[in-house]
Motif scaffolding. Sequence first.
Motif, PDB file in Angstrom:
ATOM      1  N   MET A  46       0.832  -1.195   0.000  1.00  0.00           N
ATOM      2  CA  MET A  46       0.000   0.000   0.000  1.00  0.00           C
ATOM      3  C   MET A  46       0.866   1.245   0.000  1.00  0.00           C
ATOM      4  SD  MET A  46      -2.989  -0.486   2.665  1.00  0.00           S
ATOM      5  CE  MET A  46      -3.211   1.138   3.298  1.00  0.00           C
ATOM      6  N   PHE A  47       1.864   1.208   0.858  1.00  0.00           N
ATOM      7  CA  PHE A  47       2.767   2.360   0.970  1.00  0.00           C
ATOM      8  C   PHE A  47       3.462   2.624  -0.352  1.00  0.00           C
ATOM      9  CE2 PHE A  47       7.267   3.486   2.158  1.00  0.00           C
ATOM     10  CZ  PHE A  47       7.007   4.838   2.316  1.00  0.00           C
ATOM     11  N   ILE A  48       3.999   1.536  -0.943  1.00  0.00           N
ATOM     12  CA  ILE A  48       4.765   1.721  -2.176  1.00  0.00           C
ATOM     13  C   ILE A  48       3.844   2.160  -3.298  1.00  0.00           C
ATOM     14  CG2 ILE A  48       6.253   0.579  -3.844  1.00  0.00           C
ATOM     15  CD1 ILE A  48       7.618   0.789  -1.246  1.00  0.00           C
ATOM     16  N   SER A  49       2.650   1.585  -3.370  1.00  0.00           N
ATOM     17  CA  SER A  49       1.791   1.980  -4.486  1.00  0.00           C
ATOM     18  C   SER A  49       1.319   3.423  -4.299  1.00  0.00           C
ATOM     19  CB  SER A  49       0.611   1.028  -4.626  1.00  0.00           C
ATOM     20  OG  SER A  49      -0.134   1.022  -3.461  1.00  0.00           O
ATOM     21  N   SER A  50       1.167   3.853  -3.048  1.00  0.00           N
ATOM     22  CA  SER A  50       0.867   5.268  -2.835  1.00  0.00           C
ATOM     23  C   SER A  50       2.011   6.125  -3.348  1.00  0.00           C
ATOM     24  CB  SER A  50       0.676   5.563  -1.356  1.00  0.00           C
ATOM     25  OG  SER A  50      -0.313   4.768  -0.821  1.00  0.00           O
ATOM     26  N   MET A  60       1.906   6.214  -7.086  1.00  0.00           N
ATOM     27  CA  MET A  60       0.849   7.096  -7.591  1.00  0.00           C
ATOM     28  C   MET A  60       1.230   8.554  -7.420  1.00  0.00           C
ATOM     29  SD  MET A  60      -2.804   5.491  -6.753  1.00  0.00           S
ATOM     30  CE  MET A  60      -2.421   4.932  -5.139  1.00  0.00           C
ATOM     31  N   ALA A  61       1.790   8.866  -6.252  1.00  0.00           N
ATOM     32  CA  ALA A  61       2.201  10.248  -6.025  1.00  0.00           C
ATOM     33  C   ALA A  61       3.255  10.659  -7.040  1.00  0.00           C
ATOM     34  CB  ALA A  61       2.739  10.399  -4.612  1.00  0.00           C
ATOM     35  N   THR A  62       4.163   9.729  -7.357  1.00  0.00           N
ATOM     36  CA  THR A  62       5.230  10.058  -8.287  1.00  0.00           C
ATOM     37  C   THR A  62       4.708  10.202  -9.711  1.00  0.00           C
ATOM     38  OG1 THR A  62       6.620   8.711  -6.898  1.00  0.00           O
ATOM     39  CG2 THR A  62       7.529   9.379  -8.993  1.00  0.00           C
ATOM     40  N   LEU A  63       3.814   9.306 -10.094  1.00  0.00           N
ATOM     41  CA  LEU A  63       3.382   9.301 -11.489  1.00  0.00           C
ATOM     42  C   LEU A  63       2.361  10.385 -11.781  1.00  0.00           C
ATOM     43  CD1 LEU A  63       3.017   5.541 -12.322  1.00  0.00           C
ATOM     44  CD2 LEU A  63       4.808   7.087 -12.985  1.00  0.00           C
ATOM     45  N   PHE A  64       1.466  10.632 -10.853  1.00  0.00           N
ATOM     46  CA  PHE A  64       0.349  11.523 -11.174  1.00  0.00           C
ATOM     47  C   PHE A  64       0.354  12.814 -10.362  1.00  0.00           C
ATOM     48  CE2 PHE A  64      -1.151   7.378 -12.521  1.00  0.00           C
ATOM     49  CZ  PHE A  64      -1.669   7.676 -13.753  1.00  0.00           C
ATOM     50  N   LYS A  84       2.105  13.478   0.453  1.00  0.00           N
ATOM     51  CA  LYS A  84       1.214  12.938  -0.578  1.00  0.00           C
ATOM     52  C   LYS A  84       0.953  11.451  -0.319  1.00  0.00           C
ATOM     53  CE  LYS A  84       2.871  16.195  -3.938  1.00  0.00           C
ATOM     54  NZ  LYS A  84       3.803  16.447  -5.021  1.00  0.00           N
ATOM     55  N   VAL A  85       2.017  10.740   0.053  1.00  0.00           N
ATOM     56  CA  VAL A  85       1.862   9.302   0.316  1.00  0.00           C
ATOM     57  C   VAL A  85       0.889   9.077   1.461  1.00  0.00           C
ATOM     58  CG1 VAL A  85       3.065   7.292   1.191  1.00  0.00           C
ATOM     59  CG2 VAL A  85       4.099   8.653  -0.595  1.00  0.00           C
ATOM     60  N   PHE A 105      -4.354   7.422   3.582  1.00  0.00           N
ATOM     61  CA  PHE A 105      -5.631   7.734   4.229  1.00  0.00           C
ATOM     62  C   PHE A 105      -6.785   7.378   3.300  1.00  0.00           C
ATOM     63  CE2 PHE A 105      -9.139  10.739   4.729  1.00  0.00           C
ATOM     64  CZ  PHE A 105      -9.580  10.316   5.969  1.00  0.00           C
ATOM     65  N   VAL A 106      -6.637   7.709   2.009  1.00  0.00           N
ATOM     66  CA  VAL A 106      -7.726   7.418   1.073  1.00  0.00           C
ATOM     67  C   VAL A 106      -7.946   5.904   0.984  1.00  0.00           C
ATOM     68  CG1 VAL A 106      -8.492   7.600  -1.305  1.00  0.00           C
ATOM     69  CG2 VAL A 106      -7.378   9.513  -0.222  1.00  0.00           C
ATOM     70  N   PHE A 107      -6.844   5.153   0.971  1.00  0.00           N
ATOM     71  CA  PHE A 107      -6.947   3.689   0.949  1.00  0.00           C
ATOM     72  C   PHE A 107      -7.804   3.219   2.125  1.00  0.00           C
ATOM     73  CE2 PHE A 107      -3.339   3.361  -1.947  1.00  0.00           C
ATOM     74  CZ  PHE A 107      -3.578   2.174  -2.584  1.00  0.00           C
TER      75      PHE A 107
END
Lengths: 185, 173, 349, 109
Positions: free
Chosen positions: C255-259, C262-266, C298-299, C304-306
């Motif tokens: 979860m942490f890494i995918s956050s 996402m923060a990095t890509l978008f 951002k992460v 939190f959204v997750f």
Amino acid sequence: MNTMRLTNRAKAVDRRPMTFLESLYLWSIAKGMFTTLKHLFRKKATIEYPEEKRPFSPVFRGLHVLNRDAEGRENCTACGLCAVACPAEAITMEAAERLPSEAHLYREEKYAAKYEINMLRCIFCGLCEEACPKDAIYLSQTFAPANYARKGFIYKKDELLIPHPIHQREAYEQALGDRKPATKA
Amino acid sequence: MNITPYIFWFLSVMALFSALMMVTSRNPVYSVLWLISTFFAISGHYILLNAQFLAVVNIIVYAGAIMVLFLFVIMLMNLNRETEPQKNRWLKLIGALAGGCLLLVMVAALKDAELQSQQAMVGTGSIGLIKVLGKELFTRYVVPFEISSLLFLSAMVGAAVIGKKEPAQTLKS
Amino acid sequence: MHLLAIDIWFILEKVTLIAVIIGLSFFIAMYTTYAERKVAAWLQDRRGPNRAGPFGLFQPLADGGKLFFKEEIIPLTSNRFLFILGPALAMITALITSTVIPWGASYVDGTTQIALQVADVDMGILIVFGIVSVGVYGIMIGGWSSNNKFSLLAAIRGASQMVSYELPMGLSLIAVLLMTGSLKMSEIVAHQIQHGWHILYQPLGFIIFFVCALAECNRTPFDLPEAENELNFGYHQEYSSMKLGFYLFAEYINMFISSAVMATLFFGGYDIPFVDESAWGLSPLLFSLMSFAVLMAKVLFFLFVFIWIRWTIPRFRYDQLMNLGWKKLIPLSLVNMLITAALTLWLNK
Amino acid sequence: MPINYYLFLSLALFSIGMVGVLTRRNAIIIFMCIELMLNAVNLLLVAFSKMHHLKNLAIDPMVGVDGQLFVFFIMVVAAAEVSVGLAIIVMMYRNVHSVDIQFLNRLKH
């Protein structure tokens, strides 16, 4: 439509097929997310039990207490009216005669040598309290604690007796709770 | 001091050992796992050759997709050590001998080839990068690329058609 | 072979960075479990854990301690080696992905330059994909080696879910890559700093990516592989003690890494929107630290959204999940990709 | 690295795959051995591409790209082949409840 309306909140179910926008659920999801977000800032309903207690209602009936008078003498005379009044037959007692040297312990000449209440049977109806002519038993505001064995729920006299009003002032006050019984002088 | 040869030998031994274990292990699930290990070793070789794109694609396609499919099929069929069909010992021996002969012949044939002295460029060189490969793929090789997409489509359709149960066997769910 | 030539300072720098990132991942994962319980409680008008330490802050430590000291049970009929390999693989694959994420702006002081990124490889985002696709094995091996049909079914459920959601994830990503023209994570961030965040240009792509990230992390509404109460607890049914802990932990690290991805890509990685922070004249160390803090903010928001989603949206049924993946998200992401490609062509002409 | 090493490594891998095909009866394992052989070839192709790249670097910096693209296409074909092949194996298992290729001998009759 003759059915009785219980509340004004009844709503007819909408059975129309969903439109395309509705079937995306986007709006519904946003609404749901918003609902939970709102709850984030609501007042918490939790009461943190051991530190924080719910106030009892004035008619709450908890564990029994055997009362003493102002000088610390036991009120009970082992007349047995409470046992007779008890619908659950939870109370047993044995009477004994007071010796002259025990006058500071018991108020009347007769006293309860043994007094047991089976808390597993008790239904906390409070009839014993009403039956007692000497104001010796009343139901306090503590409620039954847990125990590991059945035997632990049969409360003996030493567990039931209220602390001594002179020697253990604080414990006595605490055991009395908000409902101070009108102690007969 | 250069550690490239050490990495090369490590990866080679890993690839060969895993491949051997893949062929010899009785449990099909073990075979799959050993083959995945082989693929990782080969990907390591690609990285060593600076063919980064192929290294990653090798992992994504082979380890991440193809072997998952294999594992799926094996798990769903509940194949294990006990149900594994065995060839008789002589046939196995002969098979191993034949493979060995192939290796022997090829090694003997290529031993004195004039490539002997050639070197493969290790660690540097930009042809393995996605920019270069992509440019080439979408200009010179664009027709094969499109054809391969057609191939994919037909494979997809084919797999779906073959894998579909007969209507008579379908359970109403 | 300049990459692998021995340079003691280089290795030291990278080892430190790796250690810090792994430590950070563990720390964040630990406190995500705490945050999960806290936020869940708040969303339900409760208070959440508050007994262990101030505000219950030591709760994750207590949980970890409990997991460590629980009895370790390896089922008799299980496959011992694979039974141990499963959680290990899940953990490793969860941790490796962090290598290519740029965690902050490079520390530049005169001639020394330290990138806050373990490996800035050309394949950046593809490597993330490679590792994620290998992550399926942790689940499958664990489920199979338990020798329990419920574990096996859950493992297969999980694996097919992850494989199917990788496709729309990759396709939605291609649109981003079309805009940046590079797979390098650092360049993707640099492009966003220059041209604005990708979320502005790719809102649909982001939504698809986000949904797929939920599915890849096995989070509600896609947590069929491990539905605790009604689907028999999923692939780690037979696991106990720290092996179970590894599986649960790996999920939070994912979860942490995918956050972070996402923060990095978008969301521009470590970029602060609307301002040009490089013109503030901060000292290089402060600048790096600030950029790192921005990324972490951002992460944490995504985490939190997750959690917020988990406690709001109910679980999908399995056929709905597959329908959504194959029949909705893949066509959508293809359309998104085509539109982006056409626009890029048209604008660059 | 000398190209020989790569040559012999991929030959060995190829032969192992070959031995696997010859000695196993499980259709899935045989399929996997074929994948191994394809991979051995891929490795050699990449090594050769890098060899040519090194040799002709001065003439044409793009030389050798074809080799790697070839590998890419092989992977594409392999993926397609696996999807169809596994579907066939599943079909076979559904019909004869075995993945033993010996069963396929019946097709002769």
